[in-house]
Scaffold this motif. Structure first.
Motif, PDB file in Angstrom:
ATOM      1  N   LEU A   1     -79.868 -46.036  -0.677  1.00 43.99           N
ATOM      2  CA  LEU A   1     -80.726 -45.413  -1.365  1.00 43.99           C
ATOM      3  C   LEU A   1     -81.956 -45.024  -0.490  1.00 43.99           C
ATOM      4  CD1 LEU A   1     -82.029 -44.737  -4.012  1.00 43.99           C
ATOM      5  CD2 LEU A   1     -83.228 -46.878  -3.825  1.00 43.99           C
ATOM      6  N   VAL A   2     -82.272 -45.557   0.391  1.00 45.05           N
ATOM      7  CA  VAL A   2     -83.349 -44.930   1.380  1.00 45.05           C
ATOM      8  C   VAL A   2     -82.693 -43.947   2.091  1.00 45.05           C
ATOM      9  CG1 VAL A   2     -84.490 -45.726   3.740  1.00 45.05           C
ATOM     10  CG2 VAL A   2     -84.755 -47.216   1.625  1.00 45.05           C
ATOM     11  N   GLY A   3     -81.534 -44.021   2.666  1.00 42.41           N
ATOM     12  CA  GLY A   3     -81.061 -42.958   3.510  1.00 42.41           C
ATOM     13  C   GLY A   3     -80.738 -41.543   2.528  1.00 42.41           C
ATOM     14  N   PHE A   4     -80.288 -41.856   1.423  1.00 41.77           N
ATOM     15  CA  PHE A   4     -80.293 -40.747   0.469  1.00 41.77           C
ATOM     16  C   PHE A   4     -81.399 -40.205   0.210  1.00 41.77           C
ATOM     17  CE2 PHE A   4     -80.638 -39.163  -4.192  1.00 41.77           C
ATOM     18  CZ  PHE A   4     -79.599 -38.141  -4.137  1.00 41.77           C
ATOM     19  N   LEU A   5     -82.672 -40.944   0.026  1.00 40.27           N
ATOM     20  CA  LEU A   5     -83.914 -40.402  -0.293  1.00 40.27           C
ATOM     21  C   LEU A   5     -84.356 -39.555   0.836  1.00 40.27           C
ATOM     22  CD1 LEU A   5     -85.498 -43.133  -2.374  1.00 40.27           C
ATOM     23  CD2 LEU A   5     -84.624 -40.964  -3.202  1.00 40.27           C
ATOM     24  N   ALA A   6     -84.081 -39.975   2.149  1.00 41.37           N
ATOM     25  CA  ALA A   6     -84.529 -39.334   3.331  1.00 41.37           C
ATOM     26  C   ALA A   6     -84.031 -37.967   3.239  1.00 41.37           C
ATOM     27  CB  ALA A   6     -84.239 -40.278   4.351  1.00 41.37           C
ATOM     28  N   VAL A   7     -82.666 -37.768   3.334  1.00 40.94           N
ATOM     29  CA  VAL A   7     -81.813 -36.784   3.112  1.00 40.94           C
ATOM     30  C   VAL A   7     -82.204 -35.833   2.347  1.00 40.94           C
ATOM     31  CG1 VAL A   7     -79.634 -35.620   3.222  1.00 40.94           C
ATOM     32  CG2 VAL A   7     -80.013 -37.848   4.381  1.00 40.94           C
ATOM     33  N   ALA A   8     -82.571 -36.111   0.828  1.00 41.89           N
ATOM     34  CA  ALA A   8     -83.068 -35.223  -0.147  1.00 41.89           C
ATOM     35  C   ALA A   8     -84.296 -34.710   0.128  1.00 41.89           C
ATOM     36  CB  ALA A   8     -82.805 -36.044  -1.562  1.00 41.89           C
ATOM     37  N   GLY A   9     -85.026 -35.655   0.715  1.00 42.22           N
ATOM     38  CA  GLY A   9     -86.582 -35.366   0.976  1.00 42.22           C
ATOM     39  C   GLY A   9     -86.453 -34.176   2.114  1.00 42.22           C
ATOM     40  N   TYR A  10     -85.831 -34.329   3.053  1.00 40.41           N
ATOM     41  CA  TYR A  10     -85.637 -33.370   4.097  1.00 40.41           C
ATOM     42  C   TYR A  10     -85.159 -31.983   3.515  1.00 40.41           C
ATOM     43  CZ  TYR A  10     -83.749 -30.657   8.005  1.00 40.41           C
ATOM     44  OH  TYR A  10     -83.375 -29.536   9.007  1.00 40.41           O
ATOM     45  N   PHE A  11     -83.955 -31.999   2.750  1.00 45.31           N
ATOM     46  CA  PHE A  11     -83.596 -30.837   2.213  1.00 45.31           C
ATOM     47  C   PHE A  11     -84.530 -30.205   1.323  1.00 45.31           C
ATOM     48  CE2 PHE A  11     -79.424 -32.239   3.809  1.00 45.31           C
ATOM     49  CZ  PHE A  11     -79.216 -31.035   4.592  1.00 45.31           C
ATOM     50  N   LEU A  12     -85.224 -30.954   0.485  1.00 40.20           N
ATOM     51  CA  LEU A  12     -86.251 -30.215  -0.373  1.00 40.20           C
ATOM     52  C   LEU A  12     -87.472 -29.677   0.367  1.00 40.20           C
ATOM     53  CD1 LEU A  12     -86.569 -32.994  -3.073  1.00 40.20           C
ATOM     54  CD2 LEU A  12     -86.036 -30.654  -3.490  1.00 40.20           C
TER      55      LEU A  12
END
Length: 80
Positions: free
Chosen positions: A12-23
């Motif tokens: 979950l933390v990894g997904f949120l980090a990647v999603a935050g970067y792309f956003l």
């Protein structure tokens, strides 16, 4: 707090980090362009919320100190 150290938490933390970067990468131009207006709007909203505790806008919460005028300016009695 244990959840963050479990395998699901790490994913979950990894997904949120990647999603935050792309956003941020895709929408930073929009956010930066509107940032001054977001700040001004935030000031207006904070003004409304912070004046809730004054009890000076039409409601009487009890006796007021009449020695200080409503405008906030103090009356100098030495000039009378």
């Amino acid at each position: 707090m244990r959840f963050l150290y479990s395998s699901n938490g790490v994913v979950l933390v990894g997904f949120l980090a990647v999603a935050g970067y792309f956003l941020w990468a895709e929408h930073s131009a929009h956010v930066v362009a509107y940032l001054p207006w977001i700040l001004v709007g935030g000031c207006v909203v904070m003004h409304f919320f912070m004046h809730r505790g004054h009890n000076d806008h039409g409601t009487d919460a009890g006796p007021r100190n009449e020695s200080v005028p409503r405008s906030g300016a103090r009356h100098d009695k030495s000039t009378d």
